[in-house]
Design an enzyme around this catalytic site. Structure first.
Site, PDB file in Angstrom:
ATOM      1  N   PHE A 212     -23.102  26.511   5.045  1.00  0.00           N
ATOM      2  CA  PHE A 212     -22.671  27.571   5.967  1.00  0.00           C
ATOM      3  C   PHE A 212     -22.146  28.731   5.137  1.00  0.00           C
ATOM      4  O   PHE A 212     -21.248  28.559   4.314  1.00  0.00           O
ATOM      5  CB  PHE A 212     -21.580  27.091   6.923  1.00  0.00           C
ATOM      6  N   ASP A 318     -19.683  30.061  -3.120  1.00  0.00           N
ATOM      7  CA  ASP A 318     -19.028  30.476  -1.887  1.00  0.00           C
ATOM      8  C   ASP A 318     -17.742  29.670  -1.728  1.00  0.00           C
ATOM      9  O   ASP A 318     -17.756  28.522  -1.295  1.00  0.00           O
ATOM     10  CB  ASP A 318     -19.983  30.235  -0.714  1.00  0.00           C
ATOM     11  N   LYS A 349     -10.753  33.839   4.270  1.00  0.00           N
ATOM     12  CA  LYS A 349      -9.873  32.838   4.912  1.00  0.00           C
ATOM     13  C   LYS A 349      -8.445  32.818   4.339  1.00  0.00           C
ATOM     14  O   LYS A 349      -7.718  33.772   4.506  1.00  0.00           O
ATOM     15  CB  LYS A 349     -10.536  31.461   4.825  1.00  0.00           C
ATOM     16  N   THR A 373     -17.318  52.033   5.030  1.00  0.00           N
ATOM     17  CA  THR A 373     -16.187  52.940   5.314  1.00  0.00           C
ATOM     18  C   THR A 373     -14.878  52.424   4.731  1.00  0.00           C
ATOM     19  O   THR A 373     -14.182  53.136   4.020  1.00  0.00           O
ATOM     20  CB  THR A 373     -16.010  53.148   6.833  1.00  0.00           C
TER      21      THR A 373
END
Lengths: 495, 495
Positions: A212, A318, A349, A373
């Site tokens: 994931f 990851d 997280k 931005t």
């Protein structure tokens, strides 16, 4: 469960001290003003107030995934309060994203400072007009915990964006190397405007089945956890390799597991060599979380590093869920002792701030290429600064190791006591999971634990994942053990 | 420009009162404690302190896009301070994302409240454990300004994610309709795990050439502004239609512009009918911002609504930059008087909170389908609550219209006075732009204005875009006019 039966359960479990006879101490002080244990006020969770709020929310927004409505002002440390007055021990922690406890006094103090207030209400475009303290803040936050060998930081807003921008950095790097540093060709400059090669090249990121990595279109093309995450969404035709499906405990099945990992490594190399779209990067979780808390050994990850080096494939680790100390080291990949660092490490997280570490090779050839931005949020870097300080000052990594050891030993006892119910215990630090016989059983156990005052979460098909905060202590885990034992006793009788 | 020449410019423009003879008043009170005008302290911007910080940042992060390092504690209202003591009138506002002024006293007060502090340091997983005040907060913030006909809100972290999740909602809706509400087939459930149809269907979003919708892989496939945004990144093979390239002023070229818009509408319908991948959705900016501030008329947008309705294509209006009052209405698409509302309206930037409005048809069939860990940030909803309150209390939309009118009239005078330099003035509210003869001239003018104390930004090939805050008053614009006149005089002499 009917109300009277539940109420008897409540009275039974309120006041129980601990399951284990000996609860180890840690170097971390108790959380100031924390609750002593879960408190249950309603026969069901969600209770009536939560249900009423859900109906109200339904008119405005999809409320179907909500467990209950929380009262954050009354939450404290490891305990989350709900709107019906229940106090739950939180071992799931907002999908593994609360680092040092609800209403941490140090965070409250910091949040009221002029520095934080200014950062919140004057949100800058960090890439265009960075605040004067930005370089110093990066030093005091991100760089305090930078993975070995990675000296640059790209800041983003969330885990999906962190991975998404990491993929972009990998693709830019791959093409830069392929061009030998030459400038863009006229064909590249024009073709990219219509999404065609060579300007928009056909390149891929290899990920692992059950992995994931996020929900945006790039990351979702690498996410392979569950159909519900992917259905109806167009995806890139990128390759997925098998992640080792090891036997637990790992130290008991060394030989079998080595064979499984060798097969997986061979599959990875085969895919890199043969996939119809060139593989520019590979992304892997140290422990596949959403996909079921699947572990692999340092041997496997060293193998991935060797293969990626050999084929010019960038290696992205990851650490969105594993990072920030939950495995007992700051980064889970520190457990591997790789011969050379990963190319990119992504996070979010419990870091609260999101982004990725990289080395200078992954800075694009020109500015504004990997850009947006806000480029992250400085208030989350300020938060990280406090969290890192607290981790050091209160020895939270030591505590994670002590608490994790207690958790693993206790769950192993459960595995022995209830072998038909608790299976495949695995963990590192407090990043711990085990399987139930089925997904339905797992959901029932999560629900039963909630009604006894403990919040946990599922992952994979039939696993429960424990994701305590870094301030969880063995005595919190003992409260979980009490209630888990009661739940399993009930289940044993039913089966 | 050498130092002595610049210093003479500085002395000349410090103290100048106004360019225009009559400066209109607005119903909005002056910003408390604001600077009176720009103050220049260094011969160049970036000054020596900014340059030193850039060198320091370079060791940690790419600093090449930074204009200068800002001192946000000393910024106030419409003025941004830099680390070298310069005070600039900010008409670019963090890429159009500051709504009601730096260090707005109402935001400072709110940010120190317990409610804000709790929201910041106890960041929830909004979809799983929403705070008890979440439904009420949605009512008091997002729903206060919901576009007509759209009653549901999806919250996200930034503009890219807002659009990305909107695309997912569109694809889910398209497939749901195609299935006639039937459950997922076994083939869909299995094929999506390897990114293949039918589970991962080949569907597209139609966007417009020169459009900008974000930088993540889904949104970047619809972004067609500049090659630098897209080079080296794989993209979906989605269609792009020509956005009307109208003649300005719009009211002078009604007939010619109508023909151009009819051609573009025909192209959109042709693409929907013939593109080799079914078109599930269309996304359009009310005014293409990054791509050059390109306007179209209500006729064009009504035509898009008619075509999308006819072909079962969802219409997404991207109000990330145009929303939140800058065009004189809360949403730019309110200027169109559409016969039926768009299906989705996305937002971010000056809203501070990001996400999209939709109707109930775009809620997915099951929970957890369009989902992520945080699902937005409640502190940004709290910020929006204050901003909306201030917009109403201080009549900021009226002020935008008065200030915008003054800005347009003044710039029209410049267009008459310097016809070889200032061209194609266009605008709505204070969302105003004009072209310079070339991109190099544009960059030089933006730089010259900065050295005179006014921060502006470029867009498209050769345009300057004005993006003042909602608290910009005509007297601020007059300060810009003074300095713009000086800049154009210098350029006239050079040419």
């Amino acid at each position: 469960m009917n109300t009277s039966k539940l109420l008897s359960t409540i009275s039974k479990y309120q006041g129980v001290r601990s399951f284990a006879s000996s609860i180890p101490k840690t170097p971390t002080p108790d959380f100031p003003g924390e609750y002593k244990e879960p408190v249950l006020k309603t026969a069901n969770i969600p209770g009536p107030q939560s249900i009423a709020l859900s109906a109200k929310l339904n008119k405005l927004q999809d409320p179907r995934a909500a467990h209950f409505f929380a009262d954050y002002a009354n939450s404290r440390g490891n305990y989350i309060a709900d709107v019906d007055g229940n106090i739950l021990l939180d071992l799931y922690c907002q999908i593994a994203s609360i680092p040092i406890g609800y209403n941490n006094p140090e965070l409250i103090k910091a949040a009221k400072s002029d520095k934080w207030v200014s950062a919140i209400i004057n949100r800058p475009s960090l890439g265009v007009l960075p605040p004067k303290d930005w370089p110093a803040l990066i030093e005091n936050s991100f760089m305090q915990v930078a993975p070995k060998g990675l000296h640059q930081i790209f800041t983003a807003m969330c885990g999906s964006c962190a991975n998404e921008c990491a993929y972009k950095a990998v693709f830019m790097h791959y093409q830069h190397v392929k061009r030998g540093g030459a400038p863009f060709s006229p064909e590249e400059l024009s073709s990219c405007m219509s999404n065609k090669a060579p300007g928009s090249p056909s390149l891929s990121i290899l990920s692992f089945k059950k992995g994931f990595h996020g929900r945006t279109f790039g990351t979702l093309s690498t996410t392979r956890s569950k159909a519900i995450h992917k259905l109806d969404i167009p995806a890139f035709d990128w390759p997925a390799a098998t992640f080792p499906q090891l036997k637990y405990p790992l130290d008991k099945y060394v030989k079998e597991n080595r064979e499984i990992e060798d097969q997986c490594l061979a599959e990875v190399e085969h895919l890199i060599k043969t996939w119809h779209i060139p593989v520019a990067g590979l992304i892997v979780e140290p422990i596949q979380a959403e996909g079921g808390d699947n572990h692999a050994t340092p041997y496997f990850f060293q193998g991935l590093r060797d293969i990626t080096k050999r084929h010019g494939v960038s290696m992205i680790v990851d650490e969105v869920q594993t990072g920030m100390g939950a495995t007992g080291k700051f980064w889970a990949h520190e457990h591997w002792n790789l011969t050379s660092p990963p190319d990119i490490v992504t996070f979010s997280k419990k870091m609260q701030a999101a982004g990725f570490y990289h080395n200078i090779d992954y800075r694009p050839s020109e500015s504004y290429r990997n850009f947006n931005t806000w480029m992250g949020d400085p208030v989350r870097a300020l938060e990280l600064e406090v969290v890192v300080e607290q981790i050091k000052k209160n020895h939270l990594l030591d505590t994670v190791n002590i608490t994790g050891d207690y958790l693993m030993k206790g769950l192993n006892d459960f595995q022995v006591k209830y072998p038909h119910l608790v299976k495949n215990l695995r963990g590192q630090g407090t990043f711990v999971a085990f399987d139930l016989p089925s997904g339905a059983d797992r959901d029932a156990v999560v629900n039963s634990l909630r009604l006894k005052g403990v919040e946990t979460g599922g992952c994979g098909v039939d696993a429960i994942r424990m994701r305590p905060m870094l301030v969880a202590q063995p005595y919190h885990i003992a409260q979980f053990f009490d209630r888990f034992d009661a739940t399993l006793q009930e289940f044993s009788k039913k089966k």
